[in-house]
Design a protein around this motif. Structure first.
Motif, PDB file in Angstrom:
ATOM      1  N   GLU A 126      34.509  83.726  77.870  1.00 51.35           N
ATOM      2  CA  GLU A 126      34.676  83.616  76.419  1.00 51.35           C
ATOM      3  C   GLU A 126      33.627  84.423  75.676  1.00 51.35           C
ATOM      4  N   GLU A 127      32.375  84.382  76.154  1.00 56.81           N
ATOM      5  CA  GLU A 127      31.307  85.145  75.498  1.00 56.81           C
ATOM      6  C   GLU A 127      31.531  86.652  75.627  1.00 56.81           C
ATOM      7  N   ASN A 128      32.331  87.053  76.596  1.00 55.74           N
ATOM      8  CA  ASN A 128      32.642  88.464  76.793  1.00 55.74           C
ATOM      9  C   ASN A 128      34.008  88.839  76.224  1.00 55.74           C
ATOM     10  N   GLY A 129      34.551  87.985  75.366  1.00 55.15           N
ATOM     11  CA  GLY A 129      35.770  88.313  74.637  1.00 55.15           C
ATOM     12  C   GLY A 129      37.063  88.082  75.389  1.00 55.15           C
ATOM     13  N   ILE A 130      37.016  87.318  76.487  1.00 51.47           N
ATOM     14  CA  ILE A 130      38.226  87.019  77.243  1.00 51.47           C
ATOM     15  C   ILE A 130      38.712  85.635  76.842  1.00 51.47           C
ATOM     16  N   GLN A 131      39.896  85.586  76.246  1.00 47.65           N
ATOM     17  CA  GLN A 131      40.491  84.322  75.833  1.00 47.65           C
ATOM     18  C   GLN A 131      41.335  83.802  76.989  1.00 47.65           C
ATOM     19  N   LEU A 132      41.002  82.641  77.498  1.00 49.27           N
ATOM     20  CA  LEU A 132      41.743  82.072  78.625  1.00 49.27           C
ATOM     21  C   LEU A 132      42.947  81.284  78.142  1.00 49.27           C
ATOM     22  N   TYR A 133      44.063  81.499  78.806  1.00 53.69           N
ATOM     23  CA  TYR A 133      45.272  80.744  78.509  1.00 53.69           C
ATOM     24  C   TYR A 133      45.248  79.401  79.226  1.00 53.69           C
ATOM     25  N   GLY A 134      44.575  79.369  80.375  1.00 52.55           N
ATOM     26  CA  GLY A 134      44.456  78.144  81.142  1.00 52.55           C
ATOM     27  C   GLY A 134      43.293  78.252  82.111  1.00 52.55           C
ATOM     28  N   VAL A 135      42.878  77.103  82.621  1.00 51.55           N
ATOM     29  CA  VAL A 135      41.808  77.044  83.611  1.00 51.55           C
ATOM     30  C   VAL A 135      42.311  76.206  84.782  1.00 51.55           C
ATOM     31  N   ASN A 136      42.520  76.867  85.900  1.00 52.96           N
ATOM     32  CA  ASN A 136      43.043  76.248  87.123  1.00 52.96           C
ATOM     33  C   ASN A 136      44.390  75.558  86.921  1.00 52.96           C
ATOM     34  N   MET A 137      45.095  75.976  85.869  1.00 45.93           N
ATOM     35  CA  MET A 137      46.454  75.492  85.630  1.00 45.93           C
ATOM     36  C   MET A 137      47.131  76.408  84.621  1.00 45.93           C
ATOM     37  N   ASN A 138      48.439  76.511  84.741  1.00 47.40           N
ATOM     38  CA  ASN A 138      49.236  77.237  83.765  1.00 47.40           C
ATOM     39  C   ASN A 138      49.888  76.183  82.876  1.00 47.40           C
ATOM     40  N   PRO A 139      49.489  76.093  81.615  1.00 41.97           N
ATOM     41  CA  PRO A 139      50.018  75.052  80.748  1.00 41.97           C
ATOM     42  C   PRO A 139      51.545  75.056  80.630  1.00 41.97           C
ATOM     43  N   ASP A 140      52.189  76.203  80.799  1.00 45.29           N
ATOM     44  CA  ASP A 140      53.636  76.287  80.656  1.00 45.29           C
ATOM     45  C   ASP A 140      54.408  75.717  81.834  1.00 45.29           C
ATOM     46  N   VAL A 152      35.579  93.314  82.597  1.00 45.57           N
ATOM     47  CA  VAL A 152      35.770  92.839  81.220  1.00 45.57           C
ATOM     48  C   VAL A 152      36.594  93.842  80.417  1.00 45.57           C
ATOM     49  N   LYS A 153      36.305  95.116  80.577  1.00 43.96           N
ATOM     50  CA  LYS A 153      37.063  96.156  79.858  1.00 43.96           C
ATOM     51  C   LYS A 153      38.556  96.042  80.160  1.00 43.96           C
ATOM     52  N   TRP A 154      38.890  95.919  81.447  1.00 42.53           N
ATOM     53  CA  TRP A 154      40.307  95.851  81.819  1.00 42.53           C
ATOM     54  C   TRP A 154      40.949  94.535  81.414  1.00 42.53           C
ATOM     55  N   LEU A 155      40.220  93.441  81.499  1.00 45.13           N
ATOM     56  CA  LEU A 155      40.783  92.158  81.086  1.00 45.13           C
ATOM     57  C   LEU A 155      41.119  92.170  79.589  1.00 45.13           C
ATOM     58  N   LYS A 156      40.260  92.790  78.792  1.00 45.89           N
ATOM     59  CA  LYS A 156      40.549  92.920  77.360  1.00 45.89           C
ATOM     60  C   LYS A 156      41.791  93.767  77.135  1.00 45.89           C
ATOM     61  N   ARG A 157      41.917  94.855  77.864  1.00 45.05           N
ATOM     62  CA  ARG A 157      43.109  95.717  77.729  1.00 45.05           C
ATOM     63  C   ARG A 157      44.372  94.969  78.129  1.00 45.05           C
ATOM     64  N   LEU A 158      44.276  94.181  79.194  1.00 47.11           N
ATOM     65  CA  LEU A 158      45.435  93.420  79.649  1.00 47.11           C
ATOM     66  C   LEU A 158      45.841  92.381  78.610  1.00 47.11           C
ATOM     67  N   GLN A 159      44.865  91.769  77.967  1.00 46.64           N
ATOM     68  CA  GLN A 159      45.191  90.827  76.898  1.00 46.64           C
ATOM     69  C   GLN A 159      45.872  91.540  75.745  1.00 46.64           C
ATOM     70  N   GLN A 160      45.448  92.756  75.436  1.00 46.87           N
ATOM     71  CA  GLN A 160      46.050  93.511  74.338  1.00 46.87           C
ATOM     72  C   GLN A 160      47.512  93.835  74.613  1.00 46.87           C
ATOM     73  N   CYS A 161      47.882  93.959  75.901  1.00 46.17           N
ATOM     74  CA  CYS A 161      49.294  94.244  76.184  1.00 46.17           C
ATOM     75  C   CYS A 161      50.092  92.949  76.345  1.00 46.17           C
ATOM     76  N   GLY A 162      49.465  91.802  76.075  1.00 48.35           N
ATOM     77  CA  GLY A 162      50.186  90.535  76.060  1.00 48.35           C
ATOM     78  C   GLY A 162      49.975  89.622  77.248  1.00 48.35           C
ATOM     79  N   ALA A 163      49.120  90.005  78.178  1.00 46.55           N
ATOM     80  CA  ALA A 163      48.879  89.161  79.352  1.00 46.55           C
ATOM     81  C   ALA A 163      48.173  87.863  78.961  1.00 46.55           C
ATOM     82  N   LYS A 164      48.576  86.791  79.628  1.00 46.27           N
ATOM     83  CA  LYS A 164      47.937  85.484  79.466  1.00 46.27           C
ATOM     84  C   LYS A 164      47.091  85.263  80.717  1.00 46.27           C
TER      85      LYS A 164
END
Length: 130
Positions: free
Chosen positions: A63-77, A27-39
């Motif tokens: 989500e409860e651990n502060g990880i915002q998902l860009y997609g679930v089993n798909m990349n919307p882009d 969770v710590k690293w996923l939050k850091r990765l989001q801060q640098c712009g990772a989706k």
């Protein structure tokens, strides 16, 4: 940067259909990765069925651990340029991936992603993509 993220053995211990203990550092690293712009795109075998809401449980956990998902089993882009069912990502973090560094925390059912190694490497990639 798009990250395809597995769940069991990557974010939590293998306890399917339950949610296992947190993988150290995930969770710590996923939050850091989001801060640098990772989706982050959850890319998992978990699904919802008559027996249970296993995919929703994983999404809720993140989500409860502060990880915002860009997609679930798909990349919307990717719908703009392909009909391929494979999730497009720059990197896939998965305990089953060949070469992924693993650790075996005490009491865990199986080896899991070693975020002490993976986190800094993926963060370096993320920072250099911008």
């Amino acid at each position: 940067m798009y990250i395809g993220l597995d769940f069991d053995g990557t974010v939590v211990d293998h306890r399917y259909p339950d949610i296992g203990e947190p993988v150290p550092g995930a969770v710590k690293w996923l939050k850091r990765l989001q801060q640098c712009g990772a989706k982050i795109i959850l890319f998992t075998m978990r699904s919802n069925s008559e027996e249970g809401s296993y995919l929703r449980d994983a999404v809720r956990y993140l989500e409860e651990n502060g990880i915002q998902l860009y997609g679930v089993n798909m990349n919307p882009d990717q719908a703009e340029w392909t009909t391929s069912p494979k999730v497009y990502a720059h990197v896939y973090i998965d305990d089953s991936a060949f070469g992924c560094p693993l650790v075996q925390p005490r009491g865990f059912a199986a080896p899991c992603v070693d975020w002490k190694v993976v986190g800094p490497q993926v963060e370096h990639m993320c920072l250099n993509m911008g």
